[in-house]
Write an enzyme that holds these catalytic residues in place. Structure first.
Site, PDB file in Angstrom:
ATOM      1  N   CYS A   1       0.834  -1.202   0.000  1.00 14.21           N
ATOM      2  CA  CYS A   1       0.000   0.000   0.000  1.00 14.21           C
ATOM      3  C   CYS A   1       0.875   1.262   0.000  1.00 14.21           C
ATOM      4  O   CYS A   1       1.480   1.558  -1.008  1.00 14.21           O
ATOM      5  CB  CYS A   1      -0.991  -0.051   1.161  1.00 14.21           C
ATOM      6  SG  CYS A   1      -2.468   0.913   0.779  1.00 14.21           S
TER       7      CYS A   1
ATOM      8  N   HIS B   1      -3.583  -5.187   0.406  1.00 10.67           N
ATOM      9  CA  HIS B   1      -2.980  -5.728   1.639  1.00 10.67           C
ATOM     10  C   HIS B   1      -3.022  -7.248   1.628  1.00 10.67           C
ATOM     11  O   HIS B   1      -3.980  -7.846   2.136  1.00 10.67           O
ATOM     12  CB  HIS B   1      -3.756  -5.228   2.852  1.00 10.67           C
ATOM     13  CG  HIS B   1      -3.608  -3.767   3.092  1.00 10.67           C
ATOM     14  ND1 HIS B   1      -2.668  -3.248   3.956  1.00 10.67           N
ATOM     15  CD2 HIS B   1      -4.270  -2.705   2.573  1.00 10.67           C
ATOM     16  CE1 HIS B   1      -2.763  -1.934   3.961  1.00 10.67           C
ATOM     17  NE2 HIS B   1      -3.722  -1.577   3.136  1.00 10.67           N
TER      18      HIS B   1
ATOM     19  N   GLU C   1      -1.478  -9.207   3.457  1.00 12.10           N
ATOM     20  CA  GLU C   1      -1.345  -9.729   4.837  1.00 12.10           C
ATOM     21  C   GLU C   1      -2.686 -10.102   5.459  1.00 12.10           C
ATOM     22  O   GLU C   1      -2.747 -10.908   6.374  1.00 12.10           O
ATOM     23  CB  GLU C   1      -0.594  -8.741   5.723  1.00 12.10           C
ATOM     24  CG  GLU C   1      -1.314  -7.449   6.099  1.00 12.10           C
ATOM     25  CD  GLU C   1      -1.186  -6.318   5.088  1.00 12.10           C
ATOM     26  OE1 GLU C   1      -0.916  -6.608   3.898  1.00 12.10           O
ATOM     27  OE2 GLU C   1      -1.383  -5.151   5.474  1.00 12.10           O
TER      28      GLU C   1
END
Ligand code: GLN
Length: 538
Positions: free
Chosen positions: A383, A509, A511
């Site tokens: 990001c 993202h 993650e």
């Protein structure tokens, strides 16, 4: 009609005892016995969602597929259960009141006085039961944020009391407390547990199971004492001893019989054990790495581990997959300078530049990216980290010395990162970003395409600014390519430098999608690249 059972997890004595991990572990255990389970977090604060909160307050803001900005505990739920959560899985007091006030303004309450009981408690009840409308869940585990005795949690505890009264043994209450160890006398103390259960009893709720967080094992006498003072059987006193890794907690709680006690309270068969074979395999690999690699995590909240929770956990998953231990070196971007750069980054096998908002620490991030790019060190930008990689490339490779994001320099002559047209009209801060899962088309032949092994992916977003397509051709000619594009809006979602051993920046993202059962391919590949870098440099 399908029968859903409700499990409530409350906390006593202090916050940060790990209610989220206990809830996620219980979900895992019940799931491993074949039940369909979901977990929900009720947060007693007045913010409508944690999206507007500074990471220093409650750590990372976790984003779900449907674009909800939620508490980081939902990340644990997904990582443990491998099931996606949604907006309905995280409810705050702010959201409850907002809904009730909206109804009041619409006239839905037909002139009656709107009160905490029954209107607020009814709304809480509705939100708890709402989840069973999505799927035939056997269990809904509801974690109540905060600590019993807080003014803010009163309506939630009252709701638990009512649901218990209305539904009997379809509801189970688990109370998590702390049993502190006094080193001066060498004793574990049960008094705080007794007091917090008393507080719960004053609010009309008798817990069924007491989970005791402790640093030393509880002996039989201590278990009996807690049982006696808290009106539970001694087998319902469950020890939750500090573990090296959160992923060991489900096994420990299974050995303590937490799932068995829950099933017993519900009147369900509790013989046998949950099937945790693949979980145990994961743990074995995690604890027996072949060697370590060191990756630098560059961000401005590095002093607070919870700020990058999902990134850190993704490295645990990807490291375990590769059978290596990923050591993270936390690097504060605000204090990175040209002078200390080599000293702070030397020896790293990979560099990750973290997401974030605002100008603080940007210079340091750009320096770290320059270091990784020019030295062939594997780099992953997430990001804001991707946006900084674009700025660094424009400034230092394309010669656009003043290139910037309009977030940091609204008057830059070269806005290589710019706010989206639709975003310009928005003035409010809450829930107004590009949020949630969006499709991304991967370019044939790109590194990302090879990593994901599919042409179209769905990844979660949380940002306002975007790569400025006016510069795309210039970037591609200079050696940074768009490897992933949002097919509908034509937005650049992934950049890569094909000449670099491993340099990827993603606007989304990754993650948030890495779980124990399904580690994220980008993190797996990044760790692999770090291993290769280590091999080639020793
Ligand atoms: N501040 C940037 C934006 O709003 C990046 C956000 C992020 O890293 N999550 O676009």
């Amino acid at each position: 009609m399908h029968t859903t059972r409700y499990i409530f997890v409350t906390g006593g004595v202090t916050s940060s005892l790990g209610k989220g991990i206990v809830s996620a572990s219980l979900a895992k255990l019940l799931q491993a016995r074949g039940y369909k389970v979901t977990i929900q977090k009720l947060d007693p604060y007045i913010n409508v969602d944690p999206g507007t909160l500074n990471p220093y307050e409650h750590g990372e803001c976790y984003v779900t597929e449907d674009g909800a900005e939620t508490d980081l505990d939902l990340g644990h739920y997904e990582r443990f259960s491998n099931e996606p959560t949604s907006q309905a899985n995280n409810v705050t007091t702010g959201r409850i009141y907002q809904a009730v006030i909206e109804k009041e303004r619409r006239g839905d309450y037909l002139g009656s006085t709107v009160q905490v009981i029954p209107h607020i408690t009814d709304e809480i009840k509705y939100r708890i039961k709402l989840l069973s409308k999505y799927k035939d869940y056997d269990f809904i585990i509801t974690e109540i944020g905060g600590t019993v005795g807080d003014i803010e949690s009163l309506p939630y505890i009252e709701t638990v009391r009512q649901m218990r009264w209305e539904m009997g043994n379809l509801c189970v209450v688990i109370h998590l407390t702390l049993v502190p160890y006094l080193s001066s006398t060498g004793e574990l103390k049960t008094k705080p547990t007794q007091h917090s259960v008393k507080t719960l009893l004053e609010q009309g709720v008798q817990p069924d199971i007491i989970v005791c967080r402790t640093e030393k094992p509880l002996n039989e006498a201590l278990r009996n004492k807690i049982a006696l003072f808290c009106n539970v059987s001694s087998q319902a006193v469950i020890e939750s001893i500090d573990m090296e890794s959160i992923y060991e907690v489900p096994l420990k709680l299974r050995d303590e019989g937490l799932d068995r006690e829950v099933l017993r309270k519900c009147g369900l068969p509790f013989e046998g054990q949950p099937d945790l074979k693949s979980w145990e395999e994961f743990l074995y690999k995690m604890k027996n790495p072949k060697y370590s690699v060191e990756i630098g995590l560059v961000g401005k909240y590095v002093e607070l581990k919870d700020s990058y929770k999902s990134i850190m956990e993704s490295f645990v998953h990807a490291g375990t997959y590769n059978q290596v231990k990923v050591e993270l070196r936390m690097i504060h971007s605000e204090f990175l300078t040209q002078e200390n750069l080599s000293e702070k980054l030397s020896g790293l096998h990979g560099i990750l530049v973290a997401p974030g908002f605002g100008i603080r620490g940007i210079e340091g991030k750009i320096l770290a990216i320059h270091y990784a790019r020019t030295r062939g060190i594997p780099f992953l930008g997430i990001c804001l980290g991707m946006q900084c990689a674009v700025i660094e490339f424009a400034q230092n490779v394309m010669g656009l010395k003043k290139a910037n994001s309009t977030e940091f320099d609204p008057r830059t002559p070269d806005p290589v990162i710019d706010i989206m047209e639709q975003q310009k009209k928005i003035s409010g801060m809450g829930g107004t970003m590009r949020l949630g899962a969006y499709p991304c088309q991967l370019m044939e032949g790109s590194k990302s395409r090879n990593i994901y092994k599919v042409p179209l992916i769905l990844e979660r977003h949380r940002h306002r600014y975007e790569f400025n397509n006016k510069y795309l051709e210039q970037f591609e000619q200079a050696g940074m390519i768009a490897a992933g594009i949002n097919p509908k809006e034509n937005l650049v979602e992934i950049v890569e430098i094909p000449k670099h051993p491993w340099f990827i920046g993603v606007q989304f993202h990754p993650e948030f999608k890495s779980t124990v059962a399904s580690p994220h391919p980008l993190f797996i590949s990044f760790v692999e690249a770090a291993c290769l870098h280590l091999e080639q440099n020793t």
